[in-house]
Design an enzyme around this catalytic site. Structure first.
Site, PDB file in Angstrom:
ATOM      1  N   LEU A  25      16.339  -4.239   3.423  1.00  0.00           N
ATOM      2  CA  LEU A  25      15.647  -2.599   3.775  1.00  0.00           C
ATOM      3  C   LEU A  25      14.045  -3.453   3.804  1.00  0.00           C
ATOM      4  O   LEU A  25      12.980  -2.701   5.095  1.00  0.00           O
ATOM      5  CB  LEU A  25      15.086  -1.954   2.699  1.00  0.00           C
ATOM      6  CG  LEU A  25      16.367  -1.874   1.634  1.00  0.00           C
ATOM      7  CD1 LEU A  25      15.947  -0.196   0.466  1.00  0.00           C
ATOM      8  CD2 LEU A  25      17.593  -0.704   2.895  1.00  0.00           C
TER       9      LEU A  25
ATOM     10  N   GLU B  78       7.355  -1.374  -0.481  1.00  0.00           N
ATOM     11  CA  GLU B  78       6.721  -2.919  -0.235  1.00  0.00           C
ATOM     12  C   GLU B  78       5.346  -2.798   0.091  1.00  0.00           C
ATOM     13  O   GLU B  78       4.554  -3.643  -0.350  1.00  0.00           O
ATOM     14  CB  GLU B  78       6.995  -2.851   1.711  1.00  0.00           C
ATOM     15  CG  GLU B  78       8.260  -3.603   1.345  1.00  0.00           C
ATOM     16  CD  GLU B  78       8.954  -4.054   0.005  1.00  0.00           C
ATOM     17  OE1 GLU B  78       8.191  -4.788   0.426  1.00  0.00           O
ATOM     18  OE2 GLU B  78      10.614  -3.935  -0.007  1.00  0.00           O
TER      19      GLU B  78
ATOM     20  N   HIS C  63       8.084  -5.216  -9.516  1.00  0.00           N
ATOM     21  CA  HIS C  63       9.217  -4.352  -9.755  1.00  0.00           C
ATOM     22  C   HIS C  63       9.285  -3.789 -11.382  1.00  0.00           C
ATOM     23  O   HIS C  63       8.644  -4.076 -12.138  1.00  0.00           O
ATOM     24  CB  HIS C  63      10.618  -5.282  -9.896  1.00  0.00           C
ATOM     25  CG  HIS C  63      11.306  -5.255  -8.669  1.00  0.00           C
ATOM     26  ND1 HIS C  63      11.202  -6.397  -7.966  1.00  0.00           N
ATOM     27  CD2 HIS C  63      10.496  -4.497  -6.946  1.00  0.00           C
ATOM     28  CE1 HIS C  63      11.308  -6.460  -6.081  1.00  0.00           C
ATOM     29  NE2 HIS C  63      11.684  -5.450  -5.902  1.00  0.00           N
TER      30      HIS C  63
ATOM     31  N   ASP D 170       5.901  -6.634 -16.231  1.00  0.00           N
ATOM     32  CA  ASP D 170       5.364  -5.427 -15.166  1.00  0.00           C
ATOM     33  C   ASP D 170       3.362  -5.456 -14.732  1.00  0.00           C
ATOM     34  O   ASP D 170       3.557  -4.718 -13.423  1.00  0.00           O
ATOM     35  CB  ASP D 170       6.155  -4.524 -14.238  1.00  0.00           C
ATOM     36  CG  ASP D 170       5.593  -2.840 -14.850  1.00  0.00           C
ATOM     37  OD1 ASP D 170       5.131  -3.671 -15.871  1.00  0.00           O
ATOM     38  OD2 ASP D 170       5.826  -2.056 -14.567  1.00  0.00           O
TER      39      ASP D 170
ATOM     40  N   THR E 291       3.894   1.948 -17.938  1.00  0.00           N
ATOM     41  CA  THR E 291       5.777   1.937 -17.133  1.00  0.00           C
ATOM     42  C   THR E 291       6.427   1.263 -18.527  1.00  0.00           C
ATOM     43  O   THR E 291       6.485   0.246 -18.825  1.00  0.00           O
ATOM     44  CB  THR E 291       5.609   1.465 -15.860  1.00  0.00           C
ATOM     45  OG1 THR E 291       5.454  -0.029 -16.529  1.00  0.00           O
ATOM     46  CG2 THR E 291       4.991   1.095 -14.917  1.00  0.00           C
TER      47      THR E 291
ATOM     48  N   ASP F  18      15.362   6.437  -1.824  1.00  0.00           N
ATOM     49  CA  ASP F  18      14.001   7.852  -0.903  1.00  0.00           C
ATOM     50  C   ASP F  18      13.877   8.618  -1.981  1.00  0.00           C
ATOM     51  O   ASP F  18      12.898   9.321  -2.347  1.00  0.00           O
ATOM     52  CB  ASP F  18      13.677   7.534   0.131  1.00  0.00           C
ATOM     53  CG  ASP F  18      13.487   6.336   0.942  1.00  0.00           C
ATOM     54  OD1 ASP F  18      13.669   5.053  -0.076  1.00  0.00           O
ATOM     55  OD2 ASP F  18      13.307   6.285   2.094  1.00  0.00           O
TER      56      ASP F  18
HETATM   57  N1  ARG Z   1      14.629  -4.255  -1.863  1.00  0.00           N
HETATM   58  C1  ARG Z   1      13.595  -3.917  -1.470  1.00  0.00           C
HETATM   59  C2  ARG Z   1      12.556  -4.510  -2.386  1.00  0.00           C
HETATM   60  O1  ARG Z   1      12.313  -5.452  -3.177  1.00  0.00           O
HETATM   61  C3  ARG Z   1      13.172  -2.585  -1.242  1.00  0.00           C
HETATM   62  C4  ARG Z   1      13.180  -1.311  -2.329  1.00  0.00           C
HETATM   63  C5  ARG Z   1      12.818  -0.009  -0.985  1.00  0.00           C
HETATM   64  N2  ARG Z   1      13.526   0.864  -2.074  1.00  0.00           N
HETATM   65  C6  ARG Z   1      13.929   2.061  -1.446  1.00  0.00           C
HETATM   66  N3  ARG Z   1      14.165   3.104  -1.976  1.00  0.00           N
HETATM   67  N4  ARG Z   1      13.213   2.375   0.100  1.00  0.00           N
HETATM   68  O2  ARG Z   1      11.344  -4.694  -1.798  1.00  0.00           O
HETATM   69 ZN    ZN Z   2      10.499  -5.041  -4.261  1.00  0.00          ZN
HETATM   70 CA    CA Z   3       4.901  -1.675 -18.362  1.00  0.00          CA
END
Ligand code: ARG
Ligand code: ZN
Ligand code: CA
Length: 233
Positions: free
Chosen positions: A108, A146, A155, A166, A171, A204
């Site tokens: 993505l 991002e 993450h 993280d 969190t 999303d």
């Molecule tokens: N997998 C990607 C990353 O780690 C993006 C994840 C975006 N998720 C979304 N729901 N748009 O960086």
């Molecule tokens: Zn990510």
């Molecule tokens: Ca945490």
């Protein structure tokens, strides 16, 4: 005390037909960044989650400083920064550069953390996930995620087991990412995961918050001496 931090954005559209990503699609992405980083999406918070009051205004705004369209026949750019060599970032010391292209491999988007090489600094997004499109990733939140990385967020599950962090205190720990649209509570490491956080891997429509701790971690890099302090002069 930095107030709302405005980030000027350069967008590089790289496609065989660079006009295939419309101006309205670009504007929808800017609108989503501006809404998500100011927590204007609180209408999406469901009742019954213990996290409903933890969504915070991260205090960033984004303004489009320029769009650069490049017709390029390459169909799959990968994640090795080839696109940044072909179309270098413009003044990355002061501007967030976003490349929109076909990444391939079901990716993505990807981002560079603060402190890296300026020649590769910025965020790369697949055009199918850029701004308002269709499907599970059609609300422009790949950019939100991002840009979270670009602002130093990891993450939410710490990319590891329950004891991997993280580096954000408010969190909850988890040992894995969550996908789709999880029901609440989804429990790992003995507490409910914050699956609705932008830094998880959910759809999303099911991610809609940063926490105070994430806000502070992002904003710290803009303080004097911070890795992105040059962006605010
Ligand atoms: N997998 C990607 C990353 O780690 C993006 C994840 C975006 N998720 C979304 N729901 N748009 O960086
Ligand atoms: Zn990510
Ligand atoms: Ca945490």
């Amino acid at each position: 005390n930095l107030g709302i931090i405005n980030i000027p954005v350069y967008i590089h559209i790289v496609y065989p037909d660079a006009n295939s990503i419309s101006t309205s699609q670009i504007n929808s992405q800017m609108a989503t960044l501006n809404a998500d980083f100011r927590d204007i999406n609180t209408n999406l918070l469901p009742s019954g989650t213990t996290f409903a009051n933890d969504a915070t205004d991260a205090g960033f705004s984004f303004s489009l400083a320029g769009t650069f369209r490049h017709n390029d026949s390459r169909s799959s750019w990968g994640t090795n920064d080839a696109i940044k060599s072909a179309y270098p970032p413009i003044t990355p010391e002061t501007h967030l550069n976003i490349w929109v292209c076909e990444i391939g491999g079901g990716i993505l988007g990807y981002a560079q953390f603060p402190g890296g090489n300026s020649s590769t600094d910025g965020v790369v997004l697949g055009g199918n996930y850029f701004g308002n499109t269709s499907g599970a990733y059609g609300l422009g939140r790949t950019a939100t995620h991002e840009v979270g990385h670009y602002f130093n967020l990891r993450h939410i599950w710490g990319d590891g087991r329950c004891n991997r962090d993280d580096f954000v205190a408010d969190t909850p720990k988890s040992d894995r990412s969550n996908g789709g649209c999880p029901t609440f509570p989804t429990t790992h490491c003995k507490s409910a995961d914050m699956t609705m956080n932008y830094m998880d891997y959910t759809y999303d429509s099911c991610m809609y918050m940063f926490t105070d701790g994430q806000r502070n971690r992002m904003r710290a890099i803009f303080a004097p001496g911070g890795a992105r302090s040059s962006m605010i002069g």
